[in-house]
Scaffold this motif. Structure first.
Motif, PDB file in Angstrom:
ATOM      1  N   TYR A  42       0.847  -1.184   0.000  1.00  0.00           N
ATOM      2  CA  TYR A  42       0.000   0.000   0.000  1.00  0.00           C
ATOM      3  C   TYR A  42       0.886   1.238   0.000  1.00  0.00           C
ATOM      4  O   TYR A  42       2.080   1.179   0.323  1.00  0.00           O
ATOM      5  CB  TYR A  42      -0.933   0.019   1.213  1.00  0.00           C
ATOM      6  N   PHE A  43       0.302   2.348  -0.404  1.00  0.00           N
ATOM      7  CA  PHE A  43       0.971   3.630  -0.209  1.00  0.00           C
ATOM      8  C   PHE A  43      -0.035   4.623   0.346  1.00  0.00           C
ATOM      9  O   PHE A  43      -1.240   4.524   0.094  1.00  0.00           O
ATOM     10  CB  PHE A  43       1.613   4.154  -1.503  1.00  0.00           C
ATOM     11  N   SER A  44       0.475   5.558   1.118  1.00  0.00           N
ATOM     12  CA  SER A  44      -0.367   6.564   1.764  1.00  0.00           C
ATOM     13  C   SER A  44       0.208   7.945   1.501  1.00  0.00           C
ATOM     14  O   SER A  44       1.428   8.141   1.583  1.00  0.00           O
ATOM     15  CB  SER A  44      -0.453   6.315   3.272  1.00  0.00           C
ATOM     16  N   ILE A  45      -0.686   8.876   1.176  1.00  0.00           N
ATOM     17  CA  ILE A  45      -0.320  10.265   0.917  1.00  0.00           C
ATOM     18  C   ILE A  45      -1.383  11.159   1.538  1.00  0.00           C
ATOM     19  O   ILE A  45      -2.467  10.680   1.885  1.00  0.00           O
ATOM     20  CB  ILE A  45      -0.214  10.549  -0.599  1.00  0.00           C
ATOM     21  N   PRO A  46      -1.122  12.447   1.689  1.00  0.00           N
ATOM     22  CA  PRO A  46      -2.185  13.345   2.172  1.00  0.00           C
ATOM     23  C   PRO A  46      -3.370  13.325   1.209  1.00  0.00           C
ATOM     24  O   PRO A  46      -3.211  13.342  -0.004  1.00  0.00           O
ATOM     25  CB  PRO A  46      -1.504  14.718   2.197  1.00  0.00           C
ATOM     26  N   THR A  47      -4.567  13.270   1.748  1.00  0.00           N
ATOM     27  CA  THR A  47      -5.757  13.229   0.913  1.00  0.00           C
ATOM     28  C   THR A  47      -6.174  14.633   0.497  1.00  0.00           C
ATOM     29  O   THR A  47      -5.623  15.634   0.968  1.00  0.00           O
ATOM     30  CB  THR A  47      -6.915  12.522   1.637  1.00  0.00           C
ATOM     31  N   ALA A  48      -7.126  14.694  -0.402  1.00  0.00           N
ATOM     32  CA  ALA A  48      -7.668  15.980  -0.851  1.00  0.00           C
ATOM     33  C   ALA A  48      -8.759  16.435   0.119  1.00  0.00           C
ATOM     34  O   ALA A  48      -9.424  15.608   0.743  1.00  0.00           O
ATOM     35  CB  ALA A  48      -8.230  15.852  -2.265  1.00  0.00           C
ATOM     36  N   PRO A  49      -8.990  17.738   0.222  1.00  0.00           N
ATOM     37  CA  PRO A  49      -9.974  18.226   1.194  1.00  0.00           C
ATOM     38  C   PRO A  49     -11.422  18.025   0.772  1.00  0.00           C
ATOM     39  O   PRO A  49     -12.314  18.048   1.621  1.00  0.00           O
ATOM     40  CB  PRO A  49      -9.646  19.719   1.321  1.00  0.00           C
ATOM     41  N   LYS A 103       7.795   2.434  -1.031  1.00  0.00           N
ATOM     42  CA  LYS A 103       8.785   3.468  -0.786  1.00  0.00           C
ATOM     43  C   LYS A 103       8.166   4.839  -0.996  1.00  0.00           C
ATOM     44  O   LYS A 103       7.472   5.066  -1.993  1.00  0.00           O
ATOM     45  CB  LYS A 103       9.976   3.284  -1.734  1.00  0.00           C
ATOM     46  N   GLY A 104       8.410   5.736  -0.068  1.00  0.00           N
ATOM     47  CA  GLY A 104       7.864   7.085  -0.170  1.00  0.00           C
ATOM     48  C   GLY A 104       6.490   7.247   0.435  1.00  0.00           C
ATOM     49  O   GLY A 104       5.942   8.344   0.457  1.00  0.00           O
ATOM     50  N   SER A 105       5.912   6.143   0.939  1.00  0.00           N
ATOM     51  CA  SER A 105       4.586   6.221   1.538  1.00  0.00           C
ATOM     52  C   SER A 105       4.659   6.910   2.882  1.00  0.00           C
ATOM     53  O   SER A 105       5.605   6.737   3.648  1.00  0.00           O
ATOM     54  CB  SER A 105       4.017   4.806   1.707  1.00  0.00           C
ATOM     55  N   THR A 106       3.658   7.721   3.186  1.00  0.00           N
ATOM     56  CA  THR A 106       3.567   8.313   4.516  1.00  0.00           C
ATOM     57  C   THR A 106       2.896   7.324   5.454  1.00  0.00           C
ATOM     58  O   THR A 106       2.299   6.331   5.034  1.00  0.00           O
ATOM     59  CB  THR A 106       2.748   9.618   4.480  1.00  0.00           C
ATOM     60  N   VAL A 107       2.999   7.577   6.735  1.00  0.00           N
ATOM     61  CA  VAL A 107       2.370   6.701   7.726  1.00  0.00           C
ATOM     62  C   VAL A 107       0.906   7.098   7.873  1.00  0.00           C
ATOM     63  O   VAL A 107       0.604   8.271   8.126  1.00  0.00           O
ATOM     64  CB  VAL A 107       3.083   6.808   9.089  1.00  0.00           C
ATOM     65  N   PRO A 108      -0.044   6.154   7.679  1.00  0.00           N
ATOM     66  CA  PRO A 108      -1.460   6.491   7.859  1.00  0.00           C
ATOM     67  C   PRO A 108      -1.702   7.058   9.256  1.00  0.00           C
ATOM     68  O   PRO A 108      -1.208   6.544  10.254  1.00  0.00           O
ATOM     69  CB  PRO A 108      -2.177   5.153   7.668  1.00  0.00           C
ATOM     70  N   GLN A 109      -2.475   8.144   9.335  1.00  0.00           N
ATOM     71  CA  GLN A 109      -2.756   8.802  10.587  1.00  0.00           C
ATOM     72  C   GLN A 109      -4.230   8.676  10.933  1.00  0.00           C
ATOM     73  O   GLN A 109      -5.068   8.562  10.060  1.00  0.00           O
ATOM     74  CB  GLN A 109      -2.381  10.289  10.516  1.00  0.00           C
ATOM     75  N   ALA A 110      -4.512   8.718  12.221  1.00  0.00           N
ATOM     76  CA  ALA A 110      -5.906   8.736  12.651  1.00  0.00           C
ATOM     77  C   ALA A 110      -6.519  10.056  12.226  1.00  0.00           C
ATOM     78  O   ALA A 110      -5.904  11.113  12.394  1.00  0.00           O
ATOM     79  CB  ALA A 110      -6.006   8.569  14.163  1.00  0.00           C
ATOM     80  N   PRO A 111      -7.717  10.023  11.642  1.00  0.00           N
ATOM     81  CA  PRO A 111      -8.314  11.266  11.144  1.00  0.00           C
ATOM     82  C   PRO A 111      -8.742  12.191  12.281  1.00  0.00           C
ATOM     83  O   PRO A 111      -9.104  11.749  13.354  1.00  0.00           O
ATOM     84  CB  PRO A 111      -9.533  10.769  10.350  1.00  0.00           C
TER      85      PRO A 111
END
Length: 276
Positions: free
Chosen positions: A111-118, A263-271
């Motif tokens: 999986y990969f994680s990035i900041p989502t759109a608003p 590689k390059g994925s951010t760590v998923p955060q609690a919303p």
């Protein structure tokens, strides 16, 4: 064998439909305008659907793909979507939990994680860019940004039809031409919406592309030959819920056992808690 069409490459959807970059006024038929307003004013939405896509030359089916889709959406930017592929034992999952967008592929267990759109209007282009997911003009498409229909042309009222016991009004329109995965030219798709005459909700979509030239190996021919082919798509809604209560925890990604981040994925955060 047919030259592999990237319809479902990597468990993604590719539907010959580009997301418009601008929104101009368009004169929608009254029935479609009513439906667009219904979906665009929803707070939340869930859907279970199947998508069948086939590549055809005349009466010959060259390739056929089937996907199952289960999705939940909640404003302003919460999304959970699982795409199951019946042709392979694989699926893709997408989660937007308010802060983080995560895309998971079961075939690689990564999986990969990035900041989502608003907002959903910004989320669809982000999914296209980072997950190669384009959307048919489905309920989610209308839920996200109804102005996307501004680029459609040649709206027509077709003959009424019944869909799974629902008396439906049928409206068609021509989507803008886009670069074609079927070849090097551009093609357009004519879409049909099957709209419940009583409620205004959509029960089915169908899309048929313009003919495109592709080198394929037809039955009885030893070598691939330039052949005119068309792409047919059927999006059938099996079940939907209108403005259901959905807990925010349902939009969080929980990595399956052994799943690894790319590689390059951010760590998923609690919303963060969203305001009502």
């Amino acid at each position: 064998m047919v030259k592999r069409l990237s319809l479902l490459s990597g468990c993604t959807l590719l539907f010959l439909l580009a997301l418009p970059t601008s929104a101009n006024a368009v004169d929608l038929p009254d029935a479609l305008r009513y439906t667009v307003n219904l979906y665009s004013n929803l707070h939340s939405y869930t859907e279970r659907a199947t998508v069948e896509a086939s590549l055809q030359s005349g009466s010959t089916t060259l390739e056929r793909f089937v996907e199952g889709i289960v999705l939940s959406a909640k404003r302003p930017n919460l999304l959970s979507m699982v795409i199951n592929m019946s042709n392979r034992s694989a699926y893709q999952a997408v989660y937007s939990d308010g802060n983080t967008l995560t895309v998971y592929s079961s075939s690689a267990n990564q999986y990969f994680s990035i900041p989502t759109a608003p907002t959903f209007a910004q989320l669809l282009p982000l999914l296209h860019k980072r997950a190669q997911i384009n959307f048919v003009p489905s309920p989610l498409y209308l839920f996200a940004d109804p102005s996307l229909l501004s680029s459609f042309q040649n709206f027509r009222q077709e003959e009424d039809q019944a869909v799974d016991g629902h008396a439906c009004r049928v409206i068609s329109a021509l989507a803008p031409s886009t670069p074609s995965p079927l070849g090097r030219q551009t093609v357009s798709v004519r879409w049909k919406w099957y709209i419940d005459k009583r409620t205004g909700w959509i029960w089915r979509l169908e899309g048929v592309s313009e003919p495109a030239l592709l080198r394929v190996r037809l039955p009885g021919h030893p070598q691939p030959e330039p052949t005119k082919v068309i792409l047919r798509i059927e999006y059938r809604i099996l079940q939907e819920q209108i403005d259901p209560e959905i807990a925010e925890r349902d939009f969080r990604f929980h990595p399956p056992r052994g799943a690894t981040p790319k590689k390059g994925s951010t760590v998923p955060q609690a919303p963060q808690r969203l305001s009502k």
